[in-house]
Write a protein that holds these residues in place. Structure first.
Motif, PDB file in Angstrom:
ATOM      1  N   SER A 240       2.252   9.231  -6.542  1.00  0.00           N
ATOM      2  CA  SER A 240       1.872  10.730  -5.908  1.00  0.00           C
ATOM      3  C   SER A 240       3.396  11.317  -7.292  1.00  0.00           C
ATOM      4  O   SER A 240       2.800  12.520  -7.672  1.00  0.00           O
ATOM      5  CB  SER A 240       2.723  10.677  -4.515  1.00  0.00           C
ATOM      6  N   ALA A 241       3.659   9.731  -8.037  1.00  0.00           N
ATOM      7  CA  ALA A 241       4.630  10.600  -9.009  1.00  0.00           C
ATOM      8  C   ALA A 241       3.067  10.983 -10.233  1.00  0.00           C
ATOM      9  O   ALA A 241       4.084  11.656 -10.729  1.00  0.00           O
ATOM     10  CB  ALA A 241       5.097   9.048  -9.101  1.00  0.00           C
ATOM     11  N   LEU A 242       2.402   9.964 -10.647  1.00  0.00           N
ATOM     12  CA  LEU A 242       1.376   9.681 -11.820  1.00  0.00           C
ATOM     13  C   LEU A 242       1.155  11.225 -11.126  1.00  0.00           C
ATOM     14  O   LEU A 242       1.381  12.290 -12.026  1.00  0.00           O
ATOM     15  CB  LEU A 242       0.299   9.014 -11.600  1.00  0.00           C
ATOM     16  N   ALA A 243       0.757  11.807  -9.976  1.00  0.00           N
ATOM     17  CA  ALA A 243      -0.124  13.233 -10.103  1.00  0.00           C
ATOM     18  C   ALA A 243       1.204  13.942 -10.295  1.00  0.00           C
ATOM     19  O   ALA A 243       0.478  15.437 -10.878  1.00  0.00           O
ATOM     20  CB  ALA A 243      -0.686  13.536  -8.854  1.00  0.00           C
ATOM     21  N   LEU A 244       2.242  13.800 -10.126  1.00  0.00           N
ATOM     22  CA  LEU A 244       3.593  15.035 -10.654  1.00  0.00           C
ATOM     23  C   LEU A 244       3.195  15.455 -11.678  1.00  0.00           C
ATOM     24  O   LEU A 244       3.807  16.462 -12.212  1.00  0.00           O
ATOM     25  CB  LEU A 244       4.702  14.607  -9.333  1.00  0.00           C
ATOM     26  N   TRP A 245       3.837  13.979 -12.826  1.00  0.00           N
ATOM     27  CA  TRP A 245       3.484  14.020 -14.193  1.00  0.00           C
ATOM     28  C   TRP A 245       2.416  14.713 -14.355  1.00  0.00           C
ATOM     29  O   TRP A 245       2.406  15.242 -16.296  1.00  0.00           O
ATOM     30  CB  TRP A 245       4.034  12.300 -14.966  1.00  0.00           C
ATOM     31  N   LEU A 246       1.262  14.661 -14.140  1.00  0.00           N
ATOM     32  CA  LEU A 246       0.295  15.170 -14.864  1.00  0.00           C
ATOM     33  C   LEU A 246      -0.053  16.804 -14.474  1.00  0.00           C
ATOM     34  O   LEU A 246      -1.003  17.361 -15.175  1.00  0.00           O
ATOM     35  CB  LEU A 246      -0.829  14.659 -14.700  1.00  0.00           C
ATOM     36  N   SER A 247       0.895  17.688 -13.701  1.00  0.00           N
ATOM     37  CA  SER A 247       0.979  18.966 -13.620  1.00  0.00           C
ATOM     38  C   SER A 247       1.327  19.537 -14.371  1.00  0.00           C
ATOM     39  O   SER A 247       2.244  19.014 -15.172  1.00  0.00           O
ATOM     40  CB  SER A 247       1.035  18.806 -11.581  1.00  0.00           C
TER      41      SER A 247
ATOM     42  N   THR B 230       1.079  -0.799  -0.294  1.00  0.00           N
ATOM     43  CA  THR B 230       0.320  -0.192   0.172  1.00  0.00           C
ATOM     44  C   THR B 230       0.859   1.365   0.039  1.00  0.00           C
ATOM     45  O   THR B 230       0.573   1.727  -0.531  1.00  0.00           O
ATOM     46  CB  THR B 230      -1.073   0.301   1.587  1.00  0.00           C
ATOM     47  N   GLY B 231       2.303   1.045   1.137  1.00  0.00           N
ATOM     48  CA  GLY B 231       3.121   2.575   1.148  1.00  0.00           C
ATOM     49  C   GLY B 231       4.099   2.418  -0.511  1.00  0.00           C
ATOM     50  O   GLY B 231       3.554   3.419  -0.978  1.00  0.00           O
ATOM     51  N   THR B 232       3.921   2.056  -0.720  1.00  0.00           N
ATOM     52  CA  THR B 232       4.250   1.876  -2.619  1.00  0.00           C
ATOM     53  C   THR B 232       3.949   2.098  -3.713  1.00  0.00           C
ATOM     54  O   THR B 232       4.307   2.973  -4.508  1.00  0.00           O
ATOM     55  CB  THR B 232       5.068   0.300  -2.780  1.00  0.00           C
ATOM     56  N   LEU B 233       2.342   1.949  -3.353  1.00  0.00           N
ATOM     57  CA  LEU B 233       1.132   2.382  -4.334  1.00  0.00           C
ATOM     58  C   LEU B 233       1.320   3.894  -4.163  1.00  0.00           C
ATOM     59  O   LEU B 233       0.846   4.509  -4.877  1.00  0.00           O
ATOM     60  CB  LEU B 233      -0.327   1.539  -4.278  1.00  0.00           C
TER      61      LEU B 233
END
Length: 513
Positions: free
Chosen positions: A289-296, A281-284
Motif C-alpha cells: 500500500s505504501a508503494l502504491a501510494l508513492w506511485l500515485s 503477509t500483513g506486513t507485506l
C-alpha cells in the motif's frame, strides 16, 4: 463467552459510529483556518486517552477484579456521553436537501471519492492498510504472549508505549506537513509503518527485545497517527462541507469494513502458513500500500488542498461533485500568488505539453527519463500554483494565457477552412477552464453521455491528439486568444519557433462541431 462476544460487537459498532461522527462535527465546529490544528489535537487526545486507559486499566486490575475494571470502563463511556451532550447545537442541513439512507450516502461518498484524483488513492490506501493491520492485529498479541513470552505486564508496557507514540505523532503532524508537505509526510508515514513491524517478526524471548519492541511500537504508532491526521486534513480541505459526513462514512467503511474480512482471512492463512507467515503477509500488504501510494499523484501534493467551494444552485443538491477550485479554471488560487517564470528545462517540457505530448513522448524527445518529466510537470504546477487535480488541458491554457510558451503549430493535413460552430467553441473553452467532468459538461451545455463523442469529433476535426492539444490549437487558431499573431515569445529565445499560424479563421457555420 456469548455475552462477551455480544458486548464486544456492540462496543465496536458504537466506537466506529462515534469516530465517524466526531470527525464531521469537528469540521462543523471549527474555523477553516484552525481546522488543521484541531484535527491534530483530536488525534493527540485519542492517543493520550489510549495511553492513560491502558496504564489505568492495568492498575485497576492489579488491585481489584476484572468485573470492577469493566464497570469503571462503562462509567467512562457514560462520561463521554455527557461530554457529547454539552456540544452546542449544530447547524441544520440545507433546506430541501431531503433525507437519504445510509446506503445511499455511502454510495454517493464512494462515487465522489473515486472521481476525485486526490481522494481516490487515499481511499485505496485506507482499504489496503486496514486489511494489512487487521491481519497483523489478529495474532500480534498472541504472538507476543506465547512466542516472545512477554507476559501481561510486558504486553501492557508495549501497548502503553505505542499509545504515547500515537500522541507524539499526532502533535507533530502539523509541523511536519508545514515543513515537508502533506504528500511526503503521508508516504513516509505509510512506508515507515511496516518497516517498524519487522522487530515483531524477528523478536525472541528475553534480552533487550521487550525494550526494542516498545520503542518500535511507539514509533510505529507515531507514524500511524501522523498518516491518519494527514489523510483527515486532506479530506477535510478537499471535500465541501455538505459532503464531509459521506466521505467520512466512506473512509470508516473502508477501514472498519476491511478488518473483519482481514481477520477471517488471517485465521485461514494461519492454518496454512502459521502465525509467523500470517504476520509477514500483513506486513507485506502494508508495504504494498505504501508503494502504491508513492506511485500515485499524492507524492506531488506539496500543500494541503485549498478550501473547497460550497455547493451552488447549479450543483445537484443530492450529490456534490469534486471541487472546482481556481486552479481548475487555469488561474492562480489567489491574487497574492502570481505565476512565476519557468526555467529553460521547464519551458522545454511545457512547450511539448501544450502540443499534446504524453510524458513518455516528452521523455523520448528530450532524452530524459519519465521520472524527470513527472518532476518537471509538478514543478510547472507549482509555478502556476495549480494542485494535482488540475488537468493537463487547464495547465496548457494557463501556460499559453500567461505567455510562458508559444502556441503549437497546426498539424499536417489541417483544413485551413476549419472553424468550430458555437457548440464546439463552448467545448474548447470548457476543456481550457475546467478539470472535473461535471464542470466541463455544464460549461459546454451538453449531457455527460455526449461528452465522449463530442470530444472525439473535435479531436478528429482539429487533428489533435488529446484535450491539451485541443486547447493549445485553440490558442493557435485564435479561439482562446483574440489575436495569436500578437502572442509574444517567451523570454527564452532558444526555444524553436513555431510557424506563424496566420490570422484566426472565420467562424464556419457549416462545421459539424
Amino acid at each position: 463467552m456469548p455475552v462477551l462476544y455480544t458486548a464486544a460487537l456492540a462496543q465496536g459498532s458504537v466506537i466506529v459510529l462515534h469516530q465517524a461522527a466526531a470527525s464531521v462535527v469537528l469540521v462543523q465546529l471549527t474555523d477553516p483556518d484552525t481546522l488543521q490544528k484541531a484535527t491534530a489535537r483530536q488525534e493527540a487526545v485519542l492517543g493520550a486517552s489510549s495511553t492513560i486507559g491502558l496504564y489505568l486499566g492495568s492498575g485497576i486490575l492489579a488491585v481489584t477484579t476484572a468485573a470492577r475494571a469493566l464497570a469503571v470502563d462503562s462509567f467512562s463511556y457514560l462520561m463521554s456521553a455527557w461530554c457529547t451532550s454539552r456540544i452546542p447545537t449544530l447547524p441544520a442541513p440545507p433546506a430541501g436537501a431531503g433525507r437519504t439512507t445510509l446506503t445511499a450516502e455511502i454510495r454517493d461518498g464512494l462515487r465522489y471519492t473515486l472521481r476525485d484524483p486526490v481522494l481516490r488513492p487515499l481511499a485505496l490506501c485506507l482499504g489496503a492498510t486496514g486489511a494489512g493491520a487487521g491481519v497483523i492485529t489478529a495474532f500480534s498479541a498472541w504472538y507476543l504472549l506465547t512466542v516472545v513470552q512477554l507476559g501481561p505486564t510486558g504486553l501492557g508496557v508495549i501497548m502503553g508505549a505505542s499509545g504515547t507514540g500515537y500522541l507524539a505523532g499526532a502533535l507533530a503532524s502539523p509541523t511536519l506537513i508545514r515543513w515537508f508537505g502533506p504528500g511526503k509526510v503521508l508516504i513516509a508515514s505509510v512506508a515507515v509503518y511496516p518497516l517498524l513491524g519487522v522487530p515483531l517478526l524477528t523478536a525472541r524471548p528475553g534480552g533487550l527485545w521487550p525494550a526494542g519492541l516498545a520503542v518500535a511500537g511507539a514509533l510505529q504508532l507515531a507514524a500511524a497517527a501522523c498518516a491518519t491526521a494527514t489523510v483527515r486534513m486532506i479530506r477535510q480541505r478537499r471535500c465541501p462541507p455538505e459532503l464531509q459526513a459521506r466521505t467520512q462514512q466512506t473512509a470508516t467503511w473502508l477501514v472498519a469494513g476491511s478488518r473483519p474480512l482481514a481477520a477471517l482471512g488471517a485465521s485461514v492463512l494461519a492454518v496454512a502458513a502459521g502465525v509467523w507467515g500470517t504476520l509477514l503477509t500483513g506486513t507485506l500488504i502494508l508495504a504494498a500500500s505504501a508503494l502504491a501510494l508513492w506511485l500515485s499523484p499524492i507524492r506531488h501534493l506539496n500543500r494541503l488542498p485549498d478550501t473547497t467551494r460550497p455547493v451552488t444552485e447549479s450543483s445537484p443538491a443530492h450529490m456534490p461533485q469534486p471541487p472546482t477550485t481556481d486552479t481548475d479554471k487555469g488561474v492562480a488560487p489567489t491574487t497574492a500568488a502570481p505565476v512565476t517564470p519557468l526555467s529553460k528545462a521547464l519551458q522545454s517540457v511545457a512547450q511539448l505539453l501544450v502540443q499534446g505530448k504524453t510524458n513518455a513522448q516528452i521523455a523520448r524527445q528530450l532524452w530524459v527519463s519519465t521520472h524527470t518529466v513527472d518532476s518537471h510537470i509538478q514543478s510547472i504546477r507549482d509555478h502556476l500554483h495549480a494542485d494535482t487535480g488540475c488537468s493537463r488541458a487547464v495547465l496548457a491554457h494557463t501556460l499559453l494565457k500567461h505567455r510562458l510558451v508559444r502556441p503549437p503549430a497546426v498539424p499536417e493535413l489541417f483544413d485551413p477552412s476549419f472553424a468550430p460552430n458555437p457548440e464546439g467553441l463552448l467545448l474548447v473553452r470548457a476543456f481550457a477552464e475546467h478539470s472535473a467532468t461535471t464542470d466541463i459538461v455544464r460549461a459546454a451545455q451538453i449531457t455527460p453521455g455526449a461528452l465522449r463523442n463530442r470530444a472525439h469529433n473535435l479531436k478528429l476535426a482539429m487533428r489533435a491528439d488529446n484535450r491539451a492539444h485541443i486547447v493549445g490549437l485553440g490558442h493557435t487558431l485564435g479561439i482562446l486568444t483574440p489575436d495569436p499573431a500578437r502572442h509574444p515569445a517567451p523570454a527564452d529565445a532558444s526555444l524553436p519557433v513555431n510557424p506563424d499560424p496566420g490570422p484566426a479563421p472565420l467562424l464556419n457555420p457549416k462545421s459539424n462541431l
